[in-house]
Design an enzyme around this catalytic site. Structure first.
Site, mmCIF file in Angstrom:
data_model
loop_
_atom_site.group_PDB
_atom_site.id
_atom_site.type_symbol
_atom_site.label_atom_id
_atom_site.label_comp_id
_atom_site.label_asym_id
_atom_site.label_seq_id
_atom_site.Cartn_x
_atom_site.Cartn_y
_atom_site.Cartn_z
ATOM 1 N N ASP A 52 4.129 -0.909 -5.300
ATOM 2 C CA ASP A 52 3.702 -2.285 -5.061
ATOM 3 C C ASP A 52 2.272 -2.463 -5.553
ATOM 4 O O ASP A 52 1.516 -1.486 -5.660
ATOM 5 C CB ASP A 52 3.744 -2.615 -3.562
HETATM 6 N N1 URA Z 1 7.530 1.760 -0.582
HETATM 7 C C1 URA Z 1 6.865 0.596 -0.457
HETATM 8 O O1 URA Z 1 7.094 -0.158 0.484
HETATM 9 N N2 URA Z 1 5.967 0.291 -1.408
HETATM 10 C C2 URA Z 1 5.654 1.081 -2.433
HETATM 11 O O2 URA Z 1 4.807 0.747 -3.263
HETATM 12 C C3 URA Z 1 6.351 2.314 -2.548
HETATM 13 C C4 URA Z 1 7.278 2.623 -1.611
#
Ligand code: URA
Length: 230
Positions: free
Chosen positions: A101
């Protein structure tokens, strides 16, 4: 491989541009002028353009310490992408193996080897991802058991694969999962009745984030790191 494809793989030229050069007589195979883009060549041939040798690119593999605010994508209209931070020839051909993310930091693997990428990301290959998770509320006593049973995420038919965790302190855990569903860690923690304050990926399979890499920096993977993903 066709000669025009070989040229576009080995250079910045498109196949149309490659054909134009071949037609103009600028391309040679083993010192003989090439006549058509459909001629077959391999890495055993010596291909030159205007007398300068060109060689096929081999697959590339990098790790990056992704900073917050950077998107795990090749292109984005409003934010810098991880690929924008890779200063390599033909970087738009690179793909991210396991996205993070925008606010997640840490280990990002980037390659143009599609098969290797698949091994990293497929839930079937059991390639473990380890995250350092900062929690809003203290770690619950029931988390370990629920993670091992497989968390049921809202909107998903199947439970998550079993996960494991290690408690660092009241508000920090090391979480190990082997899938990469959309916002998986955040949704798992929400379904445990808590929230993620920050998320940092430390490891994928046997590849650990290099502590020497500053946020935004990247380096090629070593042969051992590449081979560790199987
Ligand atoms: N899980 C998440 O919620 N976000 C990420 O960036 C990676 C794994």
């Amino acid at each position: 491989m066709r000669l025009d494809k070989y040229i576009s793989n080995a250079t910045d030229l498109s196949r149309t541009e490659a054909k134009r050069l071949i037609k103009a007589g600028d391309v040679s195979i083993d010192a003989k002028m090439a006549t058509s883009g459909s001629q077959k060549v391999s890495s055993d041939h010596s291909v030159t353009i205007d007398g300068s040798p060109i060689t096929l690119l081999v697959d590339r593999y990098f790790m990056m310490n992704k900073p917050a605010g950077v998107v795990s994508a090749t292109k984005d209209h409003s934010n810098p992408t991880a690929i924008d931070l890779i200063y390599e020839h033909r970087n738009q051909q690179l793909q991210i193996a396991g996205r993070l993310d925008i606010d997640t930091t840490g280990l990002l693997l980037i390659t143009d080897d599609g098969q290797w990428n698949h091994i990293v990301t497929s839930p079937r290959t059991d390639c473990k991802k380890i995250y350092l998770v900062e929690l809003e509320n203290p770690v619950g006593d029931d988390y370990q058991k629920k993670l091992e049973e497989g968390i049921a995420l809202e909107g998903e038919k199947r439970r998550c694969l079993p996960a494991t965790m290690e408690v660092i302190d009241d508000h920090h855990i090391r979480l190990c999962i082997s899938e990469g569903k959309y916002h998986q860690v955040k949704r798992m923690i929400t379904s445990l009745g808590n929230e993620v304050l920050s998320l940092h990926r430390m490891q994928i399979g046997g590849i650990e984030l290099d502590p020497e890499l500053e946020p935004g920096d990247y380096r090629p993977l070593t042969a051992d790191e590449i081979a560790s993903i199987q």
